[in-house]
Design a protein around this motif. Structure first.
Motif, PDB file in Angstrom:
ATOM      1  N   ASP A  92     -93.503   2.323  -6.992  1.00 38.56           N
ATOM      2  CA  ASP A  92     -94.054   3.669  -6.927  1.00 38.56           C
ATOM      3  C   ASP A  92     -93.918   4.291  -8.313  1.00 38.56           C
ATOM      4  N   ASN A 147     -87.778  18.173  -8.001  1.00 42.33           N
ATOM      5  CA  ASN A 147     -88.798  17.160  -7.700  1.00 42.33           C
ATOM      6  C   ASN A 147     -88.348  15.772  -8.137  1.00 42.33           C
ATOM      7  N   ASN A 167     -85.774  14.567  -5.687  1.00 43.74           N
ATOM      8  CA  ASN A 167     -86.403  14.244  -4.409  1.00 43.74           C
ATOM      9  C   ASN A 167     -87.161  12.924  -4.462  1.00 43.74           C
ATOM     10  N   GLU A 168     -87.819  12.629  -5.587  1.00 44.22           N
ATOM     11  CA  GLU A 168     -88.523  11.350  -5.730  1.00 44.22           C
ATOM     12  C   GLU A 168     -87.536  10.188  -5.633  1.00 44.22           C
ATOM     13  N   LEU A 209     -84.450  10.213  -4.226  1.00 39.71           N
ATOM     14  CA  LEU A 209     -83.881  10.151  -2.876  1.00 39.71           C
ATOM     15  C   LEU A 209     -84.871   9.571  -1.872  1.00 39.71           C
ATOM     16  N   TYR A 210     -86.125   9.990  -1.951  1.00 39.38           N
ATOM     17  CA  TYR A 210     -87.149   9.463  -1.048  1.00 39.38           C
ATOM     18  C   TYR A 210     -87.282   7.952  -1.222  1.00 39.38           C
ATOM     19  N   PHE A 211     -87.340   7.524  -2.468  1.00 40.89           N
ATOM     20  CA  PHE A 211     -87.457   6.096  -2.761  1.00 40.89           C
ATOM     21  C   PHE A 211     -86.260   5.332  -2.212  1.00 40.89           C
ATOM     22  N   GLN A 223     -84.073   6.222   0.154  1.00 40.15           N
ATOM     23  CA  GLN A 223     -84.004   6.281   1.610  1.00 40.15           C
ATOM     24  C   GLN A 223     -84.992   5.331   2.259  1.00 40.15           C
ATOM     25  N   ASN A 224     -86.144   5.142   1.629  1.00 46.39           N
ATOM     26  CA  ASN A 224     -87.142   4.238   2.190  1.00 46.39           C
ATOM     27  C   ASN A 224     -86.849   2.769   1.905  1.00 46.39           C
ATOM     28  N   GLU A 281     -78.312   7.261   3.839  1.00 52.08           N
ATOM     29  CA  GLU A 281     -78.096   8.332   4.805  1.00 52.08           C
ATOM     30  C   GLU A 281     -76.608   8.451   5.151  1.00 52.08           C
TER      31      GLU A 281
END
Length: 85
Positions: A44, A62, A65-66, A68-70, A72-73, A80
């Motif tokens: 990504d 931002n 968050n990018e 953390l999102y990466f 977590q996925n 978590e």
């Protein structure tokens, strides 16, 4: 080289965070690495309107968050559990 390392990788996850106004390492390099990662990997790209190394300082929320999102996925429950304590 980074390009060769990415081309030879399989089953890996890459996150490219880059400033569009980066004059030291142009953001197009992240786009090239994203393409080289291909379908055998997950990658990504997150682009920020900032110069070299200023993405976090200019867009802290931002940027974080990018990441953390990466994570977590791709690491799911591990991340978590770490942050739920």
């Amino acid at each position: 080289s980074p390009y060769e390392a990415i081309k030879s990788a399989e089953g890996k996850s890459f996150l490219f965070l880059h400033g569009i106004d980066d004059y030291i390492f142009p953001y197009e390099n992240s786009n090239i690495m994203f393409e080289l990662a291909g379908e055998k990997n997950f990658s990504d790209v997150a682009l920020f309107k900032s110069r070299h190394i200023f993405g976090f300082m200019d867009y802290e929320t931002n940027y974080t968050n990018e990441i953390l999102y990466f994570l977590q996925n791709h690491l799911g429950p591990v991340i978590e559990e770490e942050f739920s304590e």
